[in-house]
Design a protein around this motif. Structure first.
Motif, PDB file in Angstrom:
ATOM      1  N   GLU A   1      -1.191  -1.148   7.591  1.00  0.00           N
ATOM      2  CA  GLU A   1      -1.821  -0.553   6.798  1.00  0.00           C
ATOM      3  C   GLU A   1      -2.673  -1.671   5.858  1.00  0.00           C
ATOM      4  OE1 GLU A   1       0.806   1.305   4.443  1.00  0.00           O
ATOM      5  OE2 GLU A   1       1.427   2.903   5.727  1.00  0.00           O
TER       6      GLU A   1
ATOM      7  N   PRO B   1      -5.498   2.327  -0.626  1.00  0.00           N
ATOM      8  CA  PRO B   1      -5.531   2.179   0.636  1.00  0.00           C
ATOM      9  C   PRO B   1      -6.983   2.342   1.279  1.00  0.00           C
ATOM     10  CG  PRO B   1      -4.575   4.220   0.029  1.00  0.00           C
ATOM     11  CD  PRO B   1      -4.777   3.347  -1.013  1.00  0.00           C
ATOM     12  N   LEU B   2      -7.097   1.641   2.374  1.00  0.00           N
ATOM     13  CA  LEU B   2      -8.415   1.853   3.227  1.00  0.00           C
ATOM     14  C   LEU B   2      -8.118   2.803   4.378  1.00  0.00           C
ATOM     15  CD1 LEU B   2      -9.730  -1.660   3.177  1.00  0.00           C
ATOM     16  CD2 LEU B   2     -10.225   0.030   1.607  1.00  0.00           C
ATOM     17  N   ARG B   3      -9.049   3.781   4.789  1.00  0.00           N
ATOM     18  CA  ARG B   3      -8.804   4.473   5.779  1.00  0.00           C
ATOM     19  C   ARG B   3      -9.593   3.934   7.155  1.00  0.00           C
ATOM     20  NH1 ARG B   3      -7.215   9.632   4.354  1.00  0.00           N
ATOM     21  NH2 ARG B   3      -7.232  10.183   2.082  1.00  0.00           N
ATOM     22  N   ALA B   4      -8.716   4.009   8.103  1.00  0.00           N
ATOM     23  CA  ALA B   4      -9.387   3.480   9.745  1.00  0.00           C
ATOM     24  C   ALA B   4     -10.481   4.239   9.846  1.00  0.00           C
ATOM     25  CB  ALA B   4      -8.322   3.318  10.448  1.00  0.00           C
TER      26      ALA B   4
ATOM     27  N   GLU C   1     -13.541   4.565   8.396  1.00  0.00           N
ATOM     28  CA  GLU C   1     -14.229   5.272   7.371  1.00  0.00           C
ATOM     29  C   GLU C   1     -14.746   3.761   6.752  1.00  0.00           C
ATOM     30  OE1 GLU C   1     -12.368   7.875   4.938  1.00  0.00           O
ATOM     31  OE2 GLU C   1     -11.748   9.143   6.585  1.00  0.00           O
TER      32      GLU C   1
ATOM     33  N   SER D   1      -4.956  -2.240   2.252  1.00  0.00           N
ATOM     34  CA  SER D   1      -5.342  -1.903   0.807  1.00  0.00           C
ATOM     35  C   SER D   1      -6.036  -3.009   0.048  1.00  0.00           C
ATOM     36  CB  SER D   1      -4.062  -1.736   0.149  1.00  0.00           C
ATOM     37  OG  SER D   1      -3.564  -2.948  -0.125  1.00  0.00           O
TER      38      SER D   1
END
Length: 254
Positions: free
Chosen positions: A84, A98-101, A103, A86
């Protein structure tokens, strides 16, 4: 210490050989195989390196000490299972998002004060076992409000000692020790500290008034911000009033 002599007596073979006098300080090197923890940290580092190689932007929104910052950047590549990622602004502990994979990065931080606005963002990668790796990215700062750097400096210069050190650097002295000396130690009730050396500082300010008036412009913006916080050394306000009046007259800002 330097040893001078022929290699037959002071050479590496003689000094570090089996019977050499310095042999005892050497230890045998045994190559180590990579630990699982090292492999996991390498995996996390690789994810951060791939992401941090892109271009990021921090765009400032709002105002009146209720600023927000929009952090945008490239898409987080689909990573390895369980990792994960962030991001948080370096000035806002606990603001991780959090960052979205797959995107593009698009996060908003805030509200924040003007001196909390920063182009530095911390990226954190966390593995399934809780291992963490971090890196710092420098984004392009867009629409930053005027006076931001002055507010940042004022927030850091919060004691008379720091003010004098900053002043010495600003005026090109390089070292503020000549502006300060040991406090009067004759009074046992007072600890030895620093005191204001008015003559030396007055000369430095007047020299800057002639040779580098632009530096006094920077000082003129800082002094009002810290004047009421007990940061100015005793006696500085009186000296500055004289210098500032001469500065204003010279620049036609009376």
């Amino acid at each position: 210490m330097t040893l001078v002599g022929p290699s037959s007596k002071l050479g590496a073979a003689e000094m570090f050989g089996d019977d050499g006098p310095l042999r005892s300080i050497l230890t045998t090197y045994t190559p180590q195989t990579p630990e699982d923890d090292d492999a996991e940290l390498t995996r996390l580092d690789n994810v951060l390196v791939d992401l941090a190689s892109g271009l990021f932007t921090v765009t400032v929104l709002g105002g009146d000490d209720a600023y927000r910052a929009r952090f945008t950047g490239p898409a987080l590549a689909p990573g390895e299972a369980g990792i994960e990622v962030s991001a948080r602004m370096i000035t806002l502990p606990g603001s991780d998002q959090p960052l979205r994979a797959g995107e593009p990065v698009d996060l908003t931080f805030g509200p924040m004060a003007i001196d909390e606005i920063s182009a530095f963002v911390v990226l954190t990668a966390t593995g399934p076992d809780g291992a963490r790796a971090r890196c710092l990215v420098l984004a392009d700062l867009v629409d930053a409000p005027g006076g931001r750097l002055d507010a940042v400096i004022a927030g850091q210069v919060d004691t008379p000692e720091k003010f004098l050190r900053f002043l010495a650097l600003l005026l090109g002295a390089g070292d503020s020790t000549f502006l300060m000396g040991a406090a009067d130690a004759g009074d046992a009730s007072r600890a030895v500290g620093v005191r204001f050396e008015a003559p030396g500082l007055f000369e430095l300010l007047m020299r800057a008034l002639v040779d580098h008036p632009d530096r006094l412009e920077d000082l003129a913006r800082l002094v009002p911000k810290v004047a009421g916080a007990g940061v100015l050394p005793p006696g500085f306000a009186e000296i500055w009033a004289v210098v500032d009046a001469a500065r204003a007259e010279g620049s036609g800002k009376q």
